[in-house]
Design a protein around this motif. Structure first.
Motif, PDB file in Angstrom:
ATOM      1  N   TRP A  28      32.398  61.331  56.995  1.00 17.39           N
ATOM      2  CA  TRP A  28      31.650  61.117  55.763  1.00 17.39           C
ATOM      3  C   TRP A  28      30.976  59.753  55.827  1.00 17.39           C
ATOM      4  N   THR A  29      29.724  59.687  55.364  1.00 18.03           N
ATOM      5  CA  THR A  29      28.984  58.431  55.299  1.00 18.03           C
ATOM      6  C   THR A  29      28.385  58.302  53.912  1.00 18.03           C
ATOM      7  N   GLN A  30      28.625  57.160  53.263  1.00 14.92           N
ATOM      8  CA  GLN A  30      27.984  56.927  51.972  1.00 14.92           C
ATOM      9  C   GLN A  30      26.537  56.540  52.226  1.00 14.92           C
ATOM     10  N   VAL A  31      25.627  57.184  51.493  1.00 16.78           N
ATOM     11  CA  VAL A  31      24.194  56.969  51.654  1.00 16.78           C
ATOM     12  C   VAL A  31      23.680  56.186  50.456  1.00 16.78           C
ATOM     13  N   THR A  32      22.831  55.206  50.714  1.00 14.62           N
ATOM     14  CA  THR A  32      22.216  54.436  49.642  1.00 14.62           C
ATOM     15  C   THR A  32      20.744  54.828  49.560  1.00 14.62           C
ATOM     16  N   PRO A  33      20.377  55.656  48.563  1.00 13.14           N
ATOM     17  CA  PRO A  33      18.982  56.075  48.430  1.00 13.14           C
ATOM     18  C   PRO A  33      18.073  54.875  48.151  1.00 13.14           C
ATOM     19  N   ALA A  34      16.831  54.970  48.602  1.00 10.72           N
ATOM     20  CA  ALA A  34      15.862  53.891  48.405  1.00 10.72           C
ATOM     21  C   ALA A  34      15.429  53.771  46.951  1.00 10.72           C
ATOM     22  N   GLY A  35      15.350  54.887  46.247  1.00 10.17           N
ATOM     23  CA  GLY A  35      14.849  54.869  44.874  1.00 10.17           C
ATOM     24  C   GLY A  35      15.928  55.165  43.855  1.00 10.17           C
ATOM     25  N   ALA A  36      15.525  55.845  42.801  1.00  9.71           N
ATOM     26  CA  ALA A  36      16.420  56.202  41.699  1.00  9.71           C
ATOM     27  C   ALA A  36      17.488  57.186  42.170  1.00  9.71           C
ATOM     28  N   THR A  37      18.597  57.218  41.448  1.00  8.54           N
ATOM     29  CA  THR A  37      19.638  58.210  41.688  1.00  8.54           C
ATOM     30  C   THR A  37      19.983  58.871  40.362  1.00  8.54           C
ATOM     31  N   PRO A  38      20.548  60.057  40.413  1.00  9.63           N
ATOM     32  CA  PRO A  38      20.998  60.681  39.170  1.00  9.63           C
ATOM     33  C   PRO A  38      22.054  59.799  38.507  1.00  9.63           C
ATOM     34  N   GLU A  73      16.628  66.494  42.922  1.00 10.63           N
ATOM     35  CA  GLU A  73      16.568  67.038  44.271  1.00 10.63           C
ATOM     36  C   GLU A  73      16.734  65.913  45.287  1.00 10.63           C
ATOM     37  N   TRP A  74      17.516  66.206  46.336  1.00  8.27           N
ATOM     38  CA  TRP A  74      17.797  65.262  47.418  1.00  8.27           C
ATOM     39  C   TRP A  74      17.107  65.767  48.679  1.00  8.27           C
ATOM     40  N   ASP A  75      16.254  64.932  49.261  1.00  9.57           N
ATOM     41  CA  ASP A  75      15.518  65.326  50.468  1.00  9.57           C
ATOM     42  C   ASP A  75      16.107  64.714  51.734  1.00  9.57           C
ATOM     43  N   GLY A  76      17.220  64.050  51.619  1.00  8.08           N
ATOM     44  CA  GLY A  76      17.860  63.416  52.769  1.00  8.08           C
ATOM     45  C   GLY A  76      17.718  61.909  52.769  1.00  8.08           C
ATOM     46  N   SER A  77      16.803  61.394  51.939  1.00  4.59           N
ATOM     47  CA  SER A  77      16.665  59.944  51.826  1.00  4.59           C
ATOM     48  C   SER A  77      16.518  59.481  50.382  1.00  4.59           C
ATOM     49  N   ASP A  78      15.990  60.334  49.511  1.00  5.76           N
ATOM     50  CA  ASP A  78      15.787  59.963  48.103  1.00  5.76           C
ATOM     51  C   ASP A  78      16.162  61.091  47.152  1.00  5.76           C
TER      52      ASP A  78
END
Length: 179
Positions: A28-38, A73-78
């Motif tokens: 498991w890897t925690q991902v930090t999106p570049a923009g807004a998150t839910p 919606e999550w596209d893999g980066s945002d």
């Protein structure tokens, strides 16, 4: 599937969470999106839209115990908030992707007052559409998935005052009792 990852968002650990994690089959890897998150939430539902190659998230309960009706919606980066016209705020419904018809299917759930619903909604690139009130009885916490052999979405069980053990098949326009 196209990125060969399983995506997890939010949940609850004493309080609702707003973190995004991906499983690559080994870790498991925690991902930090570049923009807004839910916003932080739990009891939401997610499915993978194979046609548009996006993870779709709907509903849940936030940090103020408010029932949510937003779609992300999550596209893999945002994460991107989409489809402002959506089902009413709901929690604990069932959600799966209908590969034959190219849309996500959401069934049931409950509102903030505990009222259970038996409505079927579909989501595609154009947005949400209310599809059916007929079929399975109103319920929460059902399991739902795609059956490629039958070409149908399958719904199993759930809660409606007591636990149910029935099976239903969605063909894109109506439900039928399953085997």
């Amino acid at each position: 599937a196209h990125r060969q990852r399983t995506v997890l968002f939010g949940g609850e650990n004493g309080a609702p969470l707003a973190d995004t994690w991906e499983w690559d089959g080994a870790a498991w890897t925690q991902v930090t999106p570049a923009g807004a998150t839910p916003p932080a939430r739990y009891q939401h539902r997610m499915t993978y839209d194979a046609l548009r190659q996006r993870v779709v998230l709907f509903g849940g309960i936030d940090t103020t115990h408010t029932t949510l009706g937003d779609t992300w919606e999550w596209d893999g980066s945002d994460w991107v908030r989409t489809h402002e016209s959506a089902p009413p705020p709901l929690v604990n419904g069932a959600m799966a992707f209908d590969e034959a018809r190219g849309n996500a299917v959401y069934f049931g759930g409950s509102d903030g007052d505990g009222r259970r619903y038996g409505t079927t909604w579909t989501l595609d690139a154009a947005g949400w559409a209310r599809r059916s009130e007929a079929g399975p009885s109103p319920r929460t916490s059902s399991a739902m998935g795609w059956d490629p052999d039958r070409g149908r979405v399958v719904l199993f069980g759930g809660g409606a005052g007591s636990w149910l053990d029935d099976t239903w098949l969605w063909d894109g326009s109506s439900w039928s009792a399953g085997p």
